[in-house]
Design a protein around this motif. Sequence first.
Motif, short mmCIF file in Angstrom:
data_model
loop_
_atom_site.label_atom_id
_atom_site.label_comp_id
_atom_site.label_asym_id
_atom_site.label_seq_id
_atom_site.Cartn_x
_atom_site.Cartn_y
_atom_site.Cartn_z
N GLY A 97 7.82 -2.25 81.59
CA GLY A 97 7.87 -2.94 80.32
C GLY A 97 6.58 -2.94 79.52
O GLY A 97 6.51 -3.58 78.47
N ARG A 98 5.56 -2.27 80.00
CA ARG A 98 4.28 -2.21 79.27
C ARG A 98 4.40 -1.24 78.10
O ARG A 98 5.17 -0.27 78.14
N PRO A 99 3.60 -1.45 77.05
CA PRO A 99 3.61 -0.51 75.92
C PRO A 99 2.93 0.81 76.29
O PRO A 99 2.33 0.94 77.36
N ALA A 100 3.01 1.78 75.39
CA ALA A 100 2.43 3.10 75.64
C ALA A 100 0.90 3.05 75.69
O ALA A 100 0.28 3.91 76.30
N GLN A 101 0.31 2.04 75.08
CA GLN A 101 -1.15 1.88 75.09
C GLN A 101 -1.50 0.43 75.40
O GLN A 101 -0.95 -0.48 74.78
N PHE A 102 -2.41 0.24 76.37
CA PHE A 102 -2.88 -1.10 76.68
C PHE A 102 -4.11 -1.02 77.57
O PHE A 102 -4.41 0.02 78.15
N ARG A 103 -4.82 -2.13 77.66
CA ARG A 103 -5.87 -2.33 78.65
C ARG A 103 -5.67 -3.74 79.18
O ARG A 103 -5.80 -4.70 78.42
N GLN A 104 -5.34 -3.82 80.49
CA GLN A 104 -5.02 -5.12 81.06
C GLN A 104 -5.54 -5.20 82.49
O GLN A 104 -5.65 -4.19 83.19
N PRO A 105 -5.81 -6.43 82.93
CA PRO A 105 -6.22 -6.64 84.32
C PRO A 105 -5.08 -6.31 85.28
O PRO A 105 -3.90 -6.43 84.92
N LEU A 106 -5.44 -5.91 86.49
CA LEU A 106 -4.45 -5.65 87.54
C LEU A 106 -4.32 -6.93 88.37
O LEU A 106 -5.17 -7.24 89.19
N PRO A 107 -3.24 -7.70 88.17
CA PRO A 107 -3.12 -9.00 88.83
C PRO A 107 -2.95 -8.92 90.34
O PRO A 107 -3.19 -9.90 91.03
N PHE A 108 -2.55 -7.78 90.86
CA PHE A 108 -2.33 -7.65 92.30
C PHE A 108 -3.59 -7.29 93.08
O PHE A 108 -3.57 -7.25 94.30
N MET A 109 -4.69 -7.05 92.38
CA MET A 109 -5.96 -6.78 93.06
C MET A 109 -6.65 -8.11 93.35
O MET A 109 -7.00 -8.84 92.43
N ASN A 110 -6.81 -8.42 94.63
CA ASN A 110 -7.32 -9.73 95.04
C ASN A 110 -8.82 -9.89 94.90
O ASN A 110 -9.31 -11.00 94.78
N GLN A 111 -9.57 -8.80 94.98
CA GLN A 111 -11.02 -8.89 94.89
C GLN A 111 -11.51 -8.09 93.70
O GLN A 111 -11.05 -6.97 93.47
N GLY A 112 -12.44 -8.66 92.98
CA GLY A 112 -13.01 -7.97 91.83
C GLY A 112 -12.22 -8.23 90.57
O GLY A 112 -11.24 -8.99 90.54
N GLU A 113 -12.67 -7.58 89.51
CA GLU A 113 -12.04 -7.70 88.20
C GLU A 113 -11.57 -6.33 87.76
O GLU A 113 -12.21 -5.67 86.95
N TRP A 114 -10.46 -5.89 88.30
CA TRP A 114 -9.91 -4.56 88.05
C TRP A 114 -9.07 -4.56 86.78
O TRP A 114 -8.29 -5.48 86.54
N GLU A 115 -9.21 -3.47 86.00
CA GLU A 115 -8.41 -3.28 84.79
C GLU A 115 -7.94 -1.83 84.73
O GLU A 115 -8.60 -0.93 85.24
N LEU A 116 -6.81 -1.66 84.06
CA LEU A 116 -6.29 -0.32 83.77
C LEU A 116 -6.27 -0.16 82.26
O LEU A 116 -5.75 -1.02 81.53
N ASP A 117 -6.86 0.94 81.80
CA ASP A 117 -6.78 1.33 80.39
C ASP A 117 -5.80 2.50 80.35
O ASP A 117 -6.04 3.53 81.01
N TRP A 118 -4.71 2.36 79.62
CA TRP A 118 -3.58 3.30 79.67
C TRP A 118 -3.23 3.79 78.28
O TRP A 118 -3.20 3.00 77.33
N ASN A 119 -2.96 5.09 78.17
CA ASN A 119 -2.53 5.67 76.90
C ASN A 119 -1.55 6.79 77.21
O ASN A 119 -1.96 7.88 77.64
N ALA A 120 -0.27 6.53 77.03
CA ALA A 120 0.77 7.53 77.31
C ALA A 120 1.19 8.21 76.01
O ALA A 120 1.25 7.58 74.96
N ALA A 121 1.46 9.49 76.11
CA ALA A 121 1.91 10.29 74.97
C ALA A 121 3.36 10.71 75.20
O ALA A 121 3.84 10.74 76.34
N ALA A 122 4.03 11.05 74.14
CA ALA A 122 5.39 11.58 74.27
C ALA A 122 5.33 12.88 75.06
O ALA A 122 4.34 13.60 75.01
N GLY A 123 6.36 13.16 75.83
CA GLY A 123 6.42 14.41 76.56
C GLY A 123 5.95 14.33 77.99
O GLY A 123 5.82 15.33 78.68
N GLY A 124 5.66 13.13 78.49
CA GLY A 124 5.31 12.98 79.90
C GLY A 124 3.86 13.27 80.23
O GLY A 124 3.56 13.82 81.28
N ALA A 125 2.94 12.90 79.36
CA ALA A 125 1.51 13.05 79.62
C ALA A 125 0.83 11.72 79.31
O ALA A 125 1.28 10.97 78.45
#
Length: 169
Positions: free
Chosen positions: A44-72
């Motif tokens: 359910g996430r959008p094609a572009q976002f930067r958000q923390p990874l809530p399942f990582m118990n230690q540290g302050e982990w984030e994912l920066d994501w940018n999906a393009a049409a066509g599976g890349a």
Amino acid sequence: MSGSFEVRVIEPESRSVETGTFDVEPELDHAAQVVGLMRQFMGGRPAQFRQPLPFMNQGEWELDWNAAAGGAAFASFHEGGQPLSLGVLLSGRVHEADAGMLSGFEQAVLGPILGPIEPEARDQLMGGEGPRLIILLLPGRPELRPAVHLLNAALAAAFFRAVGVAEAS
């Protein structure tokens, strides 16, 4: 969806490339659990976002994501605000999408860090067919490398499964 994907890990300090093959549906319990957490997170996430990874118990982990049409897609993992890896995910489904993502990755990431890339090295780093993840590890924080590898592989498994499901429907 079953199948596998290739992972290439580029280590700029040693100028080495490590390759491996992973299953979209991992058999090992620990790997399957991490992939399941990543699938839940990505759902359910959008094609572009930067958000923390809530399942990582230690540290302050984030994912920066940018999906393009066509599976890349482009992804970077950060811990404590510091980038640890930059990567592209290429499904191999739409050549133009993969080529565009690879070109941008080479120009914006690989070129500035590795310098000019000879054609033979370019093929070793980025060539191939089918689903693949190409990761550039950034210098520093070697103690986090196992987590970075696991997160990247889990993200790729979730992404390639989603691309396969979307294509089948």
